[in-house]
Enzyme design. Structure first.
Site, PDB file in Angstrom:
ATOM      1  N   CYS A  49     -26.570   6.926  26.738  1.00 41.05           N
ATOM      2  CA  CYS A  49     -26.264   8.315  27.089  1.00 41.05           C
ATOM      3  C   CYS A  49     -27.508   9.201  27.163  1.00 41.05           C
ATOM      4  O   CYS A  49     -27.469  10.271  27.774  1.00 41.05           O
ATOM      5  CB  CYS A  49     -25.285   8.907  26.077  1.00 41.05           C
ATOM      6  SG  CYS A  49     -23.796   7.930  25.860  1.00 41.05           S
TER       7      CYS A  49
ATOM      8  N   HIS B 225     -18.067  13.250  30.373  1.00 42.12           N
ATOM      9  CA  HIS B 225     -19.318  12.620  29.937  1.00 42.12           C
ATOM     10  C   HIS B 225     -19.619  11.384  30.783  1.00 42.12           C
ATOM     11  O   HIS B 225     -19.442  10.263  30.320  1.00 42.12           O
ATOM     12  CB  HIS B 225     -19.181  12.267  28.450  1.00 42.12           C
ATOM     13  CG  HIS B 225     -20.373  11.601  27.841  1.00 42.12           C
ATOM     14  ND1 HIS B 225     -21.651  11.691  28.360  1.00 42.12           N
ATOM     15  CD2 HIS B 225     -20.471  10.806  26.720  1.00 42.12           C
ATOM     16  CE1 HIS B 225     -22.474  10.984  27.595  1.00 42.12           C
ATOM     17  NE2 HIS B 225     -21.783  10.445  26.594  1.00 42.12           N
TER      18      HIS B 225
ATOM     19  N   CYS C 283     -27.350  12.064  21.878  1.00 37.17           N
ATOM     20  CA  CYS C 283     -27.464  10.767  21.221  1.00 37.17           C
ATOM     21  C   CYS C 283     -27.251   9.664  22.255  1.00 37.17           C
ATOM     22  O   CYS C 283     -26.658   9.878  23.306  1.00 37.17           O
ATOM     23  CB  CYS C 283     -26.455  10.628  20.082  1.00 37.17           C
ATOM     24  SG  CYS C 283     -24.715  10.671  20.608  1.00 37.17           S
TER      25      CYS C 283
END
Length: 398
Positions: A90, A354, A384
């Protein structure tokens, strides 16, 4: 101000689509090419002036060879434009911006396009090439369960355990998820995301097409009562479908250049990138790695780690900004509460989605927008990444 400052001169992202939603027919490089072209067009820079492109992809390289190179070849950029695909889960989209930032700071480039993309709707199942026996059943793996060999549990499970250990329980996570939805709804009604988002044309039935103009995941009618009814996923303790983002598709890119290049070409500097940091910790430490990265930037700048005007912390789960703000506050709940009031002020990934490779770039452009709307200031974006990675980027708007 310095001629050598690295400034952002445009931002562009697609709407973020739901899993197997409106963007399902566009693969990752196609989404990336759209955002690349939109960013270049908004900047006013000729495509031939771009020195390099860095793009993040978070899930198995978009199931193809060198997907970012394919996005470049599908865009308006010349085929001579160097590129690199970045995989830090990510973190990837923010890492891509960090690489462009470093190139410009080192004098290796004047203009770099940076960001990332993801099409989780088109992520394939993994069929093993080798088998222990020629006869018998085959075990097919689904990478969207988001787990790995280094940790047996899915990330959602150990995130719940880590958050409880750090003093953030299920009720707090549900409350943050509700706040994320409500903040996003208010910002959307105010036209906040028009700064970063552009419409995407997608195929329709019988040779038709339609335009996707809005993010698909927000649930403005969410309530605490509804959230409390949801069971934790994968047998975990706190993470549910309501206090975590869904699986999403989308792309986001920014155009970076030296300040003297912007001035010479009559370009508006939207913001200045001040610094960038990468960190890593234990494989299950993802809820706190954004705090670690933010603290590192604050230490370099000689400032209080809580002294930012606006903070963006990617909501990989609702637990992530909650644990990270508590860590930045040194465990002081009152200080953490004040931090949270200026963290993800316009909603976060729990609401808008996301797409793994795109989110790091998305939170940077959302931060820039917020700082500009308040009349300037300094802010930080942090994210993160799988198995204990973290990135942070500090931004100033004069």
């Amino acid at each position: 101000m310095s001629d050598a400052d690295v400034v952002v001169v445009s931002v562009a992202r697609t709407p973020f689509g739901r899993f197997e939603g409106a963007l399902r027919d566009l693969d990752g490089p196609a989404l990336g090419a759209l955002a690349i072209d939109a960013g270049i067009a908004r900047s006013g820079i000729a495509a031939s002036a771009v020195d390099a492109l860095y793009g993040g992809v978070g899930m198995i390289a978009s199931a193809m060879l060198t997907p970012v190179r394919q996005a470049v070849l599908s865009s308006s950029l010349p085929e001579t434009t160097p590129s690199a695909t970045i995989d830090r889960a990510c973190c990837s989209g923010m890492t891509a911006i960090g690489m462009g930032f470093r190139d410009i700071r080192l004098g290796e480039a004047s203009v770099v396009v940076c960001g990332g993309f993801e099409s989780l709707s088109r992520t394939p199942l993994l069929w093993p090439r080798q088998r222990a026996r020629r006869l018998g059943d085959v075990c097919v793996e689904d990478p969207l369960l988001i787990r790995g060999r280094v940790v047996e549990q899915p990330i959602a499970v150990y995130t719940g355990e880590e958050s409880i250990r750090r003093g953030v329980g299920r009720a707090a996570q549900d409350a943050w998820a509700l706040e994320s939805q409500q903040r996003y709804a208010r910002a959307q009604a105010d036209g906040y995301f028009d700064f970063e988002r552009f419409a995407v044309e997608v195929p329709g039935p019988k040779g038709t097409s339609r335009w996707v103009t809005a993010d698909e995941s927000p649930r403005p009618d969410t309530s605490l009562e509804d959230l409390a009814k949801l069971k934790p996923v994968y047998g975990g303790k706190t993470v549910t479908a309501g206090n975590a983002p869904g699986l999403n598709d989308g792309a986001a890119f920014l155009v970076l250049c030296r300040r003297d290049f912007a001035r010479a070409n009559g370009l508006e500097a939207l913001a200045r990138i001040v610094d960038y940091a990468q960190v890593s910790g234990a494989p299950t430490s993802g809820t706190s790695t954004p705090a670690t990265a933010i603290a590192r930037l604050a230490d370099r700048a000689g400032m209080d780690a809580c002294g930012w005007d606006i903070i963006e912390i990617n909501e990989a789960y609702a637990a992530t900004p909650l644990v990270s703000t508590l860590a930045l506050a040194g465990g002081d709940a009152a200080v953490a509460g004040r931090l949270r009031s200026r963290t993800n002020m316009h909603g976060g990934a729990v609401a808008l989605g996301h797409p793994l490779g795109a989110s790091g770039a998305r939170i940077v452009m959302t931060l820039i927008n917020g700082l500009r709307r308040r009349g300037g200031g300094r802010g930080v974006a942090a994210i993160c990444g799988g198995f204990g990675q973290g990135d942070a980027m500090s931004i100033t708007v004069e």
